[in-house]
Write an enzyme that holds these catalytic residues in place. Structure first.
Site, PDB file in Angstrom:
ATOM      1  N   HIS A  58     -53.896 -52.813  18.379  1.00  0.00           N
ATOM      2  CA  HIS A  58     -54.150 -51.440  18.821  1.00  0.00           C
ATOM      3  C   HIS A  58     -55.650 -51.205  18.766  1.00  0.00           C
ATOM      4  O   HIS A  58     -56.268 -51.375  17.719  1.00  0.00           O
ATOM      5  CB  HIS A  58     -53.431 -50.433  17.917  1.00  0.00           C
ATOM      6  CG  HIS A  58     -51.962 -50.343  18.192  1.00  0.00           C
ATOM      7  ND1 HIS A  58     -51.268 -49.160  18.148  1.00  0.00           N
ATOM      8  CD2 HIS A  58     -51.051 -51.286  18.534  1.00  0.00           C
ATOM      9  CE1 HIS A  58     -50.001 -49.377  18.458  1.00  0.00           C
ATOM     10  NE2 HIS A  58     -49.841 -50.658  18.681  1.00  0.00           N
ATOM     11  N   TYR A  70     -51.474 -39.140  15.925  1.00  0.00           N
ATOM     12  CA  TYR A  70     -51.485 -38.323  14.708  1.00  0.00           C
ATOM     13  C   TYR A  70     -51.673 -36.887  15.172  1.00  0.00           C
ATOM     14  O   TYR A  70     -52.740 -36.544  15.674  1.00  0.00           O
ATOM     15  CB  TYR A  70     -52.643 -38.729  13.797  1.00  0.00           C
ATOM     16  CG  TYR A  70     -52.484 -40.078  13.120  1.00  0.00           C
ATOM     17  CD1 TYR A  70     -52.763 -41.268  13.789  1.00  0.00           C
ATOM     18  CD2 TYR A  70     -52.086 -40.170  11.779  1.00  0.00           C
ATOM     19  CE1 TYR A  70     -52.636 -42.505  13.154  1.00  0.00           C
ATOM     20  CE2 TYR A  70     -51.963 -41.405  11.136  1.00  0.00           C
ATOM     21  CZ  TYR A  70     -52.234 -42.559  11.828  1.00  0.00           C
ATOM     22  OH  TYR A  70     -52.117 -43.772  11.195  1.00  0.00           O
ATOM     23  N   PRO A  95     -49.559 -42.208   3.080  1.00  0.00           N
ATOM     24  CA  PRO A  95     -49.527 -43.144   4.208  1.00  0.00           C
ATOM     25  C   PRO A  95     -50.373 -42.746   5.412  1.00  0.00           C
ATOM     26  O   PRO A  95     -50.532 -43.543   6.341  1.00  0.00           O
ATOM     27  CB  PRO A  95     -48.040 -43.175   4.595  1.00  0.00           C
ATOM     28  CG  PRO A  95     -47.498 -41.874   4.120  1.00  0.00           C
ATOM     29  CD  PRO A  95     -48.288 -41.497   2.908  1.00  0.00           C
ATOM     30  N   LYS A 109     -53.368 -47.374   4.785  1.00  0.00           N
ATOM     31  CA  LYS A 109     -54.165 -48.279   3.956  1.00  0.00           C
ATOM     32  C   LYS A 109     -53.355 -49.137   2.985  1.00  0.00           C
ATOM     33  O   LYS A 109     -53.860 -50.141   2.474  1.00  0.00           O
ATOM     34  CB  LYS A 109     -55.172 -47.462   3.120  1.00  0.00           C
ATOM     35  CG  LYS A 109     -56.370 -46.968   3.897  1.00  0.00           C
ATOM     36  CD  LYS A 109     -57.423 -48.040   3.992  1.00  0.00           C
ATOM     37  CE  LYS A 109     -58.305 -47.907   5.194  1.00  0.00           C
ATOM     38  NZ  LYS A 109     -57.786 -48.525   6.419  1.00  0.00           N
ATOM     39  N   TYR A 169     -60.536 -46.671   9.164  1.00  0.00           N
ATOM     40  CA  TYR A 169     -59.170 -47.006   9.600  1.00  0.00           C
ATOM     41  C   TYR A 169     -59.043 -48.510   9.839  1.00  0.00           C
ATOM     42  O   TYR A 169     -58.022 -49.113   9.492  1.00  0.00           O
ATOM     43  CB  TYR A 169     -58.842 -46.226  10.882  1.00  0.00           C
ATOM     44  CG  TYR A 169     -57.361 -46.156  11.205  1.00  0.00           C
ATOM     45  CD1 TYR A 169     -56.582 -45.082  10.788  1.00  0.00           C
ATOM     46  CD2 TYR A 169     -56.741 -47.173  11.941  1.00  0.00           C
ATOM     47  CE1 TYR A 169     -55.233 -45.017  11.080  1.00  0.00           C
ATOM     48  CE2 TYR A 169     -55.388 -47.106  12.241  1.00  0.00           C
ATOM     49  CZ  TYR A 169     -54.634 -46.035  11.799  1.00  0.00           C
ATOM     50  OH  TYR A 169     -53.288 -45.971  12.092  1.00  0.00           O
TER      51      TYR A 169
HETATM   52  C1  PHB Z   1     -45.847 -46.806  10.676  1.00  0.00           C
HETATM   53  O1  PHB Z   1     -45.803 -47.279  11.820  1.00  0.00           O
HETATM   54  O2  PHB Z   1     -44.879 -46.873   9.902  1.00  0.00           O
HETATM   55  C2  PHB Z   1     -47.087 -46.116  10.210  1.00  0.00           C
HETATM   56  C3  PHB Z   1     -48.237 -46.191  10.993  1.00  0.00           C
HETATM   57  C4  PHB Z   1     -49.380 -45.537  10.569  1.00  0.00           C
HETATM   58  C5  PHB Z   1     -49.383 -44.811   9.382  1.00  0.00           C
HETATM   59  C6  PHB Z   1     -48.238 -44.743   8.610  1.00  0.00           C
HETATM   60  C7  PHB Z   1     -47.082 -45.395   9.019  1.00  0.00           C
HETATM   61  O3  PHB Z   1     -50.501 -44.141   9.006  1.00  0.00           O
END
Ligand code: PHB
Length: 392
Positions: free
Chosen positions: A76, A205, A294, A298, A386
């Site tokens: 990504h 997000y 989450p 990280k 990130y």
């Molecule tokens: C996920 O795909 O489970 C996932 C991706 C990004 C995050 C948290 C979980 O920040």
């Protein structure tokens, strides 16, 4: 006396941290035994997050010729921050020259278990660890019960707690099972897996007035999505239709692909760093040492970064009798851990709507989000954190 086995490094926990550590130690000619209370099938089916930093992927490619990160995983090159009905893409390569990979943790674990078992690693499932006996500080011992209910004692030159947020080893390092710096959050994530093709090819997000949502993916047929909920929410309470109404309302401007919800869970989150990461010849790595919410993606990366430092330190200590790196392990690891704690807290507070948020708080949050996406410096900080800081 229970049957005693000897090894150089006893590793408690066969998650990504424990398994990678056993590989790095083997590469340095140091024997280890890895134990885990779970079965192999349980380890391989635990649903966890899935973003790997560039540095984590580089490491997996180096240690594991069989890694499927490039075939099953997906690179990504950015994420989208959405607020005020608009999406704003953060393009990682142009900002920091790095990317991330979406490769779920249970797939990483399948690769690593195959790698270590194929190499003849002593890896024991179903072993319940009761604690660490540090009566002889040069030779700490793991005290456990094996898969058949028989007592087991593993004497080692070093013990590593890679046994997750409910670590049993932690007490031997910090003096208590909880000793650490904490922060709780007044919200949790309602997570679903659903059978429908991806709604977006990158992660979204989204900060909306109704609360936060994250749109992720798992495969061409399955999506992973989350929305902010009350920490005491019952995952079985809402109907599928209610789940979809909530998700659709929280990602304004996009129509999400809906499908049967095949799994639901509520993830409570908190920030935690143990007061100590090492005492004598016992050390903590990964979730045993720290937990992050989450939102910053990280968790697994931070665990693996600890392990890289610890493997170097154990190589010097056990291979060359040089204790300088192990003496500096906690300080070096904590430098990255606190940066990741800050980033995870920052993403979480910037994107979620606290239950008691005032109009001032909401408008300030908008100002913060606009500052980040409109400024190259803001986008660069996000991209840098990130995609992961280089290991030193
Ligand atoms: C996920 O795909 O489970 C996932 C991706 C990004 C995050 C948290 C979980 O920040």
């Amino acid at each position: 006396m229970p049957p005693t086995i000897r090894t150089r490094v006893a590793i408690v926990g066969a998650g990504p941290a424990g398994l990678i550590l056993s590989q790095l130690l083997a590469d340095a000619g140091i024997d280890s035994i890895v134990v885990d209370s779970r079965s192999r099938a349980e380890i391989e089916s635990t649903i966890r997050a899935g973003i790997l930093e560039q540095g984590t992927v580089d490491l997996l490619r180096t240690i594991d010729p069989g890694t499927r990160v490039d075939t099953v995983g997906h690179r990504h090159d950015g994420i989208e921050l959405r607020f005020g009905d608009e999406g704003h893409r953060i393009d990682f390569p142009s900002l920091v020259g790095r990317s991330v990979w979406l490769y779920p943790q249970h797939e990483v674990l399948k690769d690593l278990l195959a790698l270590r078992l194929g190499a003849g690693q002593d890896l024991r499932f179903g072993v319940t660890v009761e604690g660490v006996d540090d009566g002889d500080p040069e030779h700490p011992a793991v005290v456990a019960t094996d898969a058949h209910g028989e007592p087991l004692r593993i004497e080692a030159d070093f013990v590593v707690g890679a046994d997750g947020s409910r670590s049993v080893v932690r007490a031997a390092v910090t003096g208590s099972s909880t000793g650490g710096y904490f922060r709780e959050y007044p919200f949790a994530w309602f997570g679903i897996l659903c059978e429908a093709p991806p709604s977006s090819h990158e992660l979204i997000y989204s900060n909306s007035d109704a609360g936060f949502a994250l749109i992720s993916q798992r495969s061409p047929e399955v999506q992973r999505m989350y929305f902010q909920c009350d920490p005491n929410a019952d995952p079985s309470a809402p109907s599928d239709a209610e789940v979809w109404d909530t998700l659709q309302a929280r990602v304004p401007g996009t129509t999400l692909n809906e499908g049967p919800v095949i799994q639901r869970d509520v993830l409570r989150f908190r920030s935690f760093v143990a007061h100590e990461l090492r005492r004598g010849r016992i050390a903590l790595v990964g979730d045993a040492a720290h937990t992050v919410p989450p939102t910053g993606a990280k968790g697994m990366n931070l665990a693996i970064a600890d392990v890289v430092l610890l493997a170097q330190a154990l190589g010097a200590l056990l291979g060359e009798d040089d204790d300088r790196l192990i003496e500096g392990y906690a300080e070096r690891a904590l430098d990255r851990i606190w940066k990741a704690q800050h980033f995870s807290w920052w993403m979480t507070s910037m994107l979620h709507v606290a239950p008691d948020a005032s109009a001032f708080d909401r408008l300030r949050q908008r100002g913060e989000l606009s500052t980040v996406v409109e400024s190259e410096a803001g986008r660069t900080y996000l991209a840098e954190a990130y995609t992961g800081w280089p290991t030193r």
